[in-house]
Write a protein that holds these residues in place. Sequence first.
Motif, short mmCIF file in Angstrom:
data_model
loop_
_atom_site.label_atom_id
_atom_site.label_comp_id
_atom_site.label_asym_id
_atom_site.label_seq_id
_atom_site.Cartn_x
_atom_site.Cartn_y
_atom_site.Cartn_z
N PHE A 290 45.39 -5.67 1.17
CA PHE A 290 44.46 -4.65 1.65
C PHE A 290 43.62 -4.10 0.50
N TRP A 291 44.28 -3.78 -0.61
CA TRP A 291 43.56 -3.21 -1.75
C TRP A 291 42.69 -4.26 -2.44
N TYR A 292 43.05 -5.52 -2.35
CA TYR A 292 42.26 -6.55 -3.01
C TYR A 292 41.09 -7.02 -2.15
N PHE A 293 41.37 -7.28 -0.86
CA PHE A 293 40.32 -7.80 0.01
C PHE A 293 39.65 -6.73 0.87
N GLY A 294 40.40 -5.72 1.28
CA GLY A 294 39.86 -4.76 2.24
C GLY A 294 39.05 -3.64 1.63
N VAL A 295 39.64 -2.93 0.69
CA VAL A 295 38.99 -1.74 0.14
C VAL A 295 37.64 -2.05 -0.50
N PRO A 296 37.50 -3.11 -1.31
CA PRO A 296 36.18 -3.38 -1.90
C PRO A 296 35.07 -3.61 -0.88
N ALA B 84 30.22 -6.15 -6.31
CA ALA B 84 30.08 -7.27 -7.23
C ALA B 84 30.61 -6.92 -8.61
N ALA B 85 30.34 -5.69 -9.06
CA ALA B 85 30.83 -5.26 -10.36
C ALA B 85 32.34 -5.15 -10.37
N VAL B 86 32.89 -4.68 -9.26
CA VAL B 86 34.34 -4.53 -9.15
C VAL B 86 35.02 -5.90 -9.22
N TYR B 87 34.49 -6.87 -8.47
CA TYR B 87 35.09 -8.20 -8.47
C TYR B 87 34.89 -8.92 -9.80
N ALA B 88 33.87 -8.50 -10.57
CA ALA B 88 33.65 -9.11 -11.88
C ALA B 88 34.63 -8.59 -12.92
N GLY B 89 35.28 -7.46 -12.62
CA GLY B 89 36.24 -6.88 -13.55
C GLY B 89 37.67 -7.29 -13.23
N ASP B 90 38.60 -6.46 -13.66
CA ASP B 90 40.02 -6.75 -13.45
C ASP B 90 40.51 -6.14 -12.14
N ILE B 91 39.87 -6.52 -11.04
CA ILE B 91 40.23 -5.94 -9.75
C ILE B 91 41.65 -6.31 -9.35
N GLU B 92 42.13 -7.47 -9.81
CA GLU B 92 43.50 -7.88 -9.45
C GLU B 92 44.51 -6.87 -9.99
N ILE B 93 44.32 -6.45 -11.21
CA ILE B 93 45.26 -5.52 -11.83
C ILE B 93 45.17 -4.15 -11.15
N PHE B 94 43.95 -3.67 -10.92
CA PHE B 94 43.80 -2.36 -10.31
C PHE B 94 44.29 -2.36 -8.85
N SER B 95 44.07 -3.45 -8.14
CA SER B 95 44.56 -3.54 -6.76
C SER B 95 46.09 -3.52 -6.74
N ALA B 96 46.70 -4.29 -7.63
CA ALA B 96 48.16 -4.29 -7.71
C ALA B 96 48.69 -2.92 -8.09
N TRP B 97 48.04 -2.27 -9.03
CA TRP B 97 48.44 -0.93 -9.47
C TRP B 97 48.37 0.07 -8.32
N THR C 185 51.25 -11.72 -7.69
CA THR C 185 50.77 -13.09 -7.88
C THR C 185 49.90 -13.54 -6.71
N VAL C 186 50.09 -12.93 -5.51
CA VAL C 186 49.32 -13.37 -4.34
C VAL C 186 47.85 -13.00 -4.46
N ILE C 187 47.50 -12.03 -5.29
CA ILE C 187 46.10 -11.66 -5.46
C ILE C 187 45.56 -12.14 -6.81
N GLY C 188 46.34 -12.96 -7.50
CA GLY C 188 45.86 -13.57 -8.72
C GLY C 188 46.00 -12.75 -9.98
N ALA C 189 46.76 -11.64 -9.91
CA ALA C 189 47.01 -10.88 -11.13
C ALA C 189 47.82 -11.76 -12.09
N ALA C 190 47.43 -11.74 -13.35
CA ALA C 190 48.05 -12.67 -14.32
C ALA C 190 49.38 -12.13 -14.84
N GLU C 191 50.25 -11.73 -13.90
CA GLU C 191 51.57 -11.24 -14.32
C GLU C 191 52.50 -12.43 -14.53
N LEU C 192 53.78 -12.14 -14.66
CA LEU C 192 54.73 -13.16 -15.09
C LEU C 192 54.81 -14.35 -14.14
N MET C 193 54.85 -14.10 -12.82
CA MET C 193 54.97 -15.20 -11.88
C MET C 193 53.71 -16.07 -11.87
#
Length: 233
Positions: free
Chosen positions: A76-82, A91-104, A176-184
């Motif tokens: 929801f935070w990765y695909f829905g909120v933006p 566009a600016a949000v997706y160009a940044g580290d949206i994966e990390i902020f969405s997970a956070w 990992t499902v939203i592409g955040a570059a965490e351990l998995m």
Amino acid sequence: MPVLSFAPLLHGDYLAWLLAGLRLSLLLTGLTLLTALPLAIAVALLRLSPWAPLRAAGEGYVEAVRCVPLLVHMLFWYFGVPELLPAGIKAAVYAGDIEIFSAWAALTLYTAAYMSEDIRSGVRAVPGAQLDAARALGFSHLAALRLIVLPQALRITLPPLLSQTLNLWKNTSIATVIGAAELMTQAQRVESASFRGFETFALVTVAYLSVSLVLTVLAHWAQRVGSPQGARR
């Protein structure tokens, strides 16, 4: 039968990728704790409020969050909120580290809902006479909770809060499902590049287990210190 060897994964790019993933997982855990704990305290106080609308707001938040899987929160935070943002900002949000902020964001809201219930239980465990005495001395209801009751409640709830931190640490893997570059995510990257699935995920298992054991030891220690017997020592 393929020969197992961990040596290729313990140096060079593979090791760098795994360490980068571990650092991000730990960072997500730490950042989420910093934001989830104050939110959990606020929600717990809402649920203990003498005013029905505030209690309803707190209860509504907890039930709305806990009844939805964490995976859905992440998506929801990765695909829905933006999608609610103007095109240029999106566009600016997706160009940044949206994966990390969405997970956070997802981890913060999810963890706070569970922590708030532990804190609420801790507040209810403090004798009500202390709140009455504080009110008799001239404290407002909120000031009495903040200065008298809440510090004691947090000490009582320290062990379950550490257990929630353990759950949070494990829940970072869902990013990992939203592409955040965490351990998995980094483990999958290493496995795809090295074709050493067993060794890669064995190392990842050890990493998760090691941090989890540290948090478990802290929880047991906090439980001993927080007990009446431990407090007298």
